[in-house]
Design a protein around this motif. Sequence first.
Motif, PDB file in Angstrom:
ATOM      1  N   THR A 131       1.021  -1.274  -0.027  1.00  0.00           N
ATOM      2  CA  THR A 131       0.005  -0.019  -0.040  1.00  0.00           C
ATOM      3  C   THR A 131       0.976   1.364  -0.007  1.00  0.00           C
ATOM      4  OG1 THR A 131      -1.523  -1.249   1.310  1.00  0.00           O
ATOM      5  CG2 THR A 131      -1.918   0.997   1.103  1.00  0.00           C
ATOM      6  N   ILE A 132       0.712   2.193  -0.937  1.00  0.00           N
ATOM      7  CA  ILE A 132       1.400   3.448  -0.982  1.00  0.00           C
ATOM      8  C   ILE A 132       0.422   4.755  -0.946  1.00  0.00           C
ATOM      9  CG2 ILE A 132       3.256   2.307  -1.953  1.00  0.00           C
ATOM     10  CD1 ILE A 132       1.790   4.080  -4.463  1.00  0.00           C
ATOM     11  N   SER A 133       0.965   5.817  -0.925  1.00  0.00           N
ATOM     12  CA  SER A 133       0.196   6.968  -1.047  1.00  0.00           C
ATOM     13  C   SER A 133       0.923   7.708  -2.494  1.00  0.00           C
ATOM     14  CB  SER A 133       0.477   8.036   0.096  1.00  0.00           C
ATOM     15  OG  SER A 133       1.747   8.201   0.347  1.00  0.00           O
ATOM     16  N   PHE A 134       0.502   8.176  -3.240  1.00  0.00           N
ATOM     17  CA  PHE A 134       0.863   8.615  -4.692  1.00  0.00           C
ATOM     18  C   PHE A 134       1.305  10.091  -4.486  1.00  0.00           C
ATOM     19  CE2 PHE A 134       0.346   9.769  -9.426  1.00  0.00           C
ATOM     20  CZ  PHE A 134       1.286   8.920  -9.624  1.00  0.00           C
ATOM     21  N   ASP A 135       2.403  10.384  -5.052  1.00  0.00           N
ATOM     22  CA  ASP A 135       2.786  12.011  -4.907  1.00  0.00           C
ATOM     23  C   ASP A 135       3.134  12.031  -6.514  1.00  0.00           C
ATOM     24  OD1 ASP A 135       3.805  14.123  -4.803  1.00  0.00           O
ATOM     25  OD2 ASP A 135       5.836  13.572  -3.924  1.00  0.00           O
ATOM     26  N   ARG A 136       2.262  12.862  -7.039  1.00  0.00           N
ATOM     27  CA  ARG A 136       2.270  13.194  -8.349  1.00  0.00           C
ATOM     28  C   ARG A 136       3.660  14.078  -8.706  1.00  0.00           C
ATOM     29  NH1 ARG A 136      -0.951  17.391  -9.638  1.00  0.00           N
ATOM     30  NH2 ARG A 136      -2.145  18.186  -7.788  1.00  0.00           N
ATOM     31  N   GLY A 137       4.163  14.872  -7.796  1.00  0.00           N
ATOM     32  CA  GLY A 137       5.199  15.553  -7.823  1.00  0.00           C
ATOM     33  C   GLY A 137       4.854  17.154  -8.444  1.00  0.00           C
ATOM     34  N   GLY A 138       3.595  17.272  -8.322  1.00  0.00           N
ATOM     35  CA  GLY A 138       3.216  18.742  -9.026  1.00  0.00           C
ATOM     36  C   GLY A 138       2.670  18.622 -10.428  1.00  0.00           C
ATOM     37  N   TYR A 139       2.779  17.522 -11.033  1.00  0.00           N
ATOM     38  CA  TYR A 139       2.213  17.364 -12.341  1.00  0.00           C
ATOM     39  C   TYR A 139       1.002  17.002 -12.167  1.00  0.00           C
ATOM     40  CZ  TYR A 139       7.167  16.695 -13.030  1.00  0.00           C
ATOM     41  OH  TYR A 139       8.896  16.694 -12.906  1.00  0.00           O
ATOM     42  N   LEU A 140       0.291  17.291 -13.365  1.00  0.00           N
ATOM     43  CA  LEU A 140      -1.202  16.778 -13.388  1.00  0.00           C
ATOM     44  C   LEU A 140      -1.493  15.635 -13.619  1.00  0.00           C
ATOM     45  CD1 LEU A 140      -2.447  19.368 -16.243  1.00  0.00           C
ATOM     46  CD2 LEU A 140      -2.865  19.543 -14.014  1.00  0.00           C
ATOM     47  N   TYR A 141      -2.443  14.828 -13.036  1.00  0.00           N
ATOM     48  CA  TYR A 141      -2.712  13.246 -13.264  1.00  0.00           C
ATOM     49  C   TYR A 141      -3.141  12.834 -14.588  1.00  0.00           C
ATOM     50  CZ  TYR A 141      -3.969   8.724 -11.853  1.00  0.00           C
ATOM     51  OH  TYR A 141      -4.242   7.334 -11.674  1.00  0.00           O
ATOM     52  N   HIS A 142      -2.277  12.874 -15.466  1.00  0.00           N
ATOM     53  CA  HIS A 142      -2.662  12.956 -17.143  1.00  0.00           C
ATOM     54  C   HIS A 142      -1.626  12.499 -17.729  1.00  0.00           C
ATOM     55  CE1 HIS A 142      -3.661  14.819 -21.075  1.00  0.00           C
ATOM     56  NE2 HIS A 142      -4.965  14.569 -20.549  1.00  0.00           N
ATOM     57  N   GLY A 143      -1.503  11.721 -18.868  1.00  0.00           N
ATOM     58  CA  GLY A 143      -0.642  11.243 -19.672  1.00  0.00           C
ATOM     59  C   GLY A 143       0.365  10.478 -18.954  1.00  0.00           C
ATOM     60  N   ARG A 144       1.624  10.417 -19.012  1.00  0.00           N
ATOM     61  CA  ARG A 144       2.288   9.822 -18.460  1.00  0.00           C
ATOM     62  C   ARG A 144       2.395   9.293 -16.970  1.00  0.00           C
ATOM     63  NH1 ARG A 144       8.224  11.520 -19.917  1.00  0.00           N
ATOM     64  NH2 ARG A 144       7.449  13.884 -19.925  1.00  0.00           N
ATOM     65  N   VAL A 145       2.076  10.521 -16.235  1.00  0.00           N
ATOM     66  CA  VAL A 145       1.857  10.155 -14.832  1.00  0.00           C
ATOM     67  C   VAL A 145       1.061   9.392 -14.546  1.00  0.00           C
ATOM     68  CG1 VAL A 145       1.496  11.559 -12.644  1.00  0.00           C
ATOM     69  CG2 VAL A 145       3.030  12.527 -14.406  1.00  0.00           C
ATOM     70  N   LYS A 146      -0.369   9.215 -15.239  1.00  0.00           N
ATOM     71  CA  LYS A 146      -1.533   8.581 -15.307  1.00  0.00           C
ATOM     72  C   LYS A 146      -1.010   7.076 -15.571  1.00  0.00           C
ATOM     73  CE  LYS A 146      -6.411   7.989 -16.254  1.00  0.00           C
ATOM     74  NZ  LYS A 146      -7.329   8.727 -17.019  1.00  0.00           N
ATOM     75  N   SER A 147      -0.529   7.043 -16.525  1.00  0.00           N
ATOM     76  CA  SER A 147       0.276   5.790 -17.156  1.00  0.00           C
ATOM     77  C   SER A 147       0.973   5.026 -16.270  1.00  0.00           C
ATOM     78  CB  SER A 147       0.891   5.820 -18.537  1.00  0.00           C
ATOM     79  OG  SER A 147       0.062   6.424 -19.519  1.00  0.00           O
ATOM     80  N   LEU A 148       1.870   5.705 -15.440  1.00  0.00           N
ATOM     81  CA  LEU A 148       2.770   5.179 -14.638  1.00  0.00           C
ATOM     82  C   LEU A 148       1.995   4.445 -13.473  1.00  0.00           C
ATOM     83  CD1 LEU A 148       6.375   6.500 -13.356  1.00  0.00           C
ATOM     84  CD2 LEU A 148       4.414   5.854 -11.443  1.00  0.00           C
ATOM     85  N   ALA A 149       1.015   5.405 -12.953  1.00  0.00           N
ATOM     86  CA  ALA A 149       0.258   4.970 -11.729  1.00  0.00           C
ATOM     87  C   ALA A 149      -0.850   3.844 -12.173  1.00  0.00           C
ATOM     88  CB  ALA A 149      -0.804   6.285 -11.175  1.00  0.00           C
ATOM     89  N   GLU A 150      -1.233   3.843 -13.084  1.00  0.00           N
ATOM     90  CA  GLU A 150      -1.958   2.614 -13.642  1.00  0.00           C
ATOM     91  C   GLU A 150      -1.161   1.387 -13.671  1.00  0.00           C
ATOM     92  OE1 GLU A 150      -4.014   3.860 -17.229  1.00  0.00           O
ATOM     93  OE2 GLU A 150      -5.465   5.071 -16.220  1.00  0.00           O
ATOM     94  N   GLY A 151       0.221   1.578 -14.151  1.00  0.00           N
ATOM     95  CA  GLY A 151       0.895   0.228 -14.346  1.00  0.00           C
ATOM     96  C   GLY A 151       1.267  -0.165 -13.026  1.00  0.00           C
ATOM     97  N   ALA A 152       1.429   0.719 -12.011  1.00  0.00           N
ATOM     98  CA  ALA A 152       1.759   0.296 -10.680  1.00  0.00           C
ATOM     99  C   ALA A 152       0.426  -0.467 -10.107  1.00  0.00           C
ATOM    100  CB  ALA A 152       2.202   1.482  -9.673  1.00  0.00           C
ATOM    101  N   ARG A 153      -0.556   0.144 -10.320  1.00  0.00           N
ATOM    102  CA  ARG A 153      -1.934  -0.581  -9.783  1.00  0.00           C
ATOM    103  C   ARG A 153      -2.106  -2.135 -10.453  1.00  0.00           C
ATOM    104  NH1 ARG A 153      -4.688   4.435 -10.464  1.00  0.00           N
ATOM    105  NH2 ARG A 153      -4.958   5.463  -8.300  1.00  0.00           N
ATOM    106  N   GLU A 154      -1.683  -2.153 -11.848  1.00  0.00           N
ATOM    107  CA  GLU A 154      -1.790  -3.617 -12.366  1.00  0.00           C
ATOM    108  C   GLU A 154      -0.961  -4.504 -11.737  1.00  0.00           C
ATOM    109  OE1 GLU A 154      -1.095  -3.073 -16.678  1.00  0.00           O
ATOM    110  OE2 GLU A 154      -2.677  -1.661 -17.078  1.00  0.00           O
ATOM    111  N   ALA A 155       0.408  -3.988 -11.392  1.00  0.00           N
ATOM    112  CA  ALA A 155       1.349  -4.922 -10.642  1.00  0.00           C
ATOM    113  C   ALA A 155       0.840  -5.302  -9.483  1.00  0.00           C
ATOM    114  CB  ALA A 155       2.589  -4.256 -10.860  1.00  0.00           C
ATOM    115  N   GLY A 156      -0.014  -4.539  -8.932  1.00  0.00           N
ATOM    116  CA  GLY A 156      -0.528  -5.053  -7.360  1.00  0.00           C
ATOM    117  C   GLY A 156      -0.428  -4.172  -6.353  1.00  0.00           C
ATOM    118  N   LEU A 157       0.181  -2.865  -6.558  1.00  0.00           N
ATOM    119  CA  LEU A 157       0.187  -1.891  -5.532  1.00  0.00           C
ATOM    120  C   LEU A 157      -1.171  -1.503  -5.383  1.00  0.00           C
ATOM    121  CD1 LEU A 157       3.421   0.353  -6.120  1.00  0.00           C
ATOM    122  CD2 LEU A 157       3.027  -1.244  -4.341  1.00  0.00           C
ATOM    123  N   LYS A 158      -1.571  -1.019  -3.909  1.00  0.00           N
ATOM    124  CA  LYS A 158      -2.739  -0.357  -3.737  1.00  0.00           C
ATOM    125  C   LYS A 158      -2.743   1.130  -3.236  1.00  0.00           C
ATOM    126  CE  LYS A 158      -4.646  -4.552  -1.827  1.00  0.00           C
ATOM    127  NZ  LYS A 158      -3.306  -5.322  -1.270  1.00  0.00           N
TER     128      LYS A 158
END
Length: 118
Positions: free
Chosen positions: A90-117
């Motif tokens: 389980t993690i808390s997501f820090d988008r680093g000031g970027y919009l949750y869109h594009g590459r940042v969203k893709s990274l988050a979705e990839g982490a979710r697919e691999a099993g992170l909550k």
Amino acid sequence: MALTKNERRLRIKSRVRKVVSGTGTRPRLSVFRSNKEIYAQVVDDVTGKTISAASSRDKDISAAKGSKAEIATLVGKSVAEKALKAGVDTISFDRGGYLYHGRVKSLAEGAREAGLKF
């Protein structure tokens, strides 16, 4: 005078970091995005340690072909697999000031697919 794009992002980042911090049980997944690359690390802010990290410059990921968003998904999966091996699910997501869109969203979705909550 108007803020530059980077100044604006750093201001948003400081606002987000006031709220989001990582602990031993729920570390923070931090994202940095440059024009060419994307980096992610799972950080325990209490001890100041990086638990796992991955980037688009890693050998297995840089060999992959695809768009920047597809590469970001691979980075998310890679950092999630490393975090799961370290015992973090389980993690808390820090988008680093970027919009949750594009590459940042893709990274988050990839982490979710691999099993992170999140």
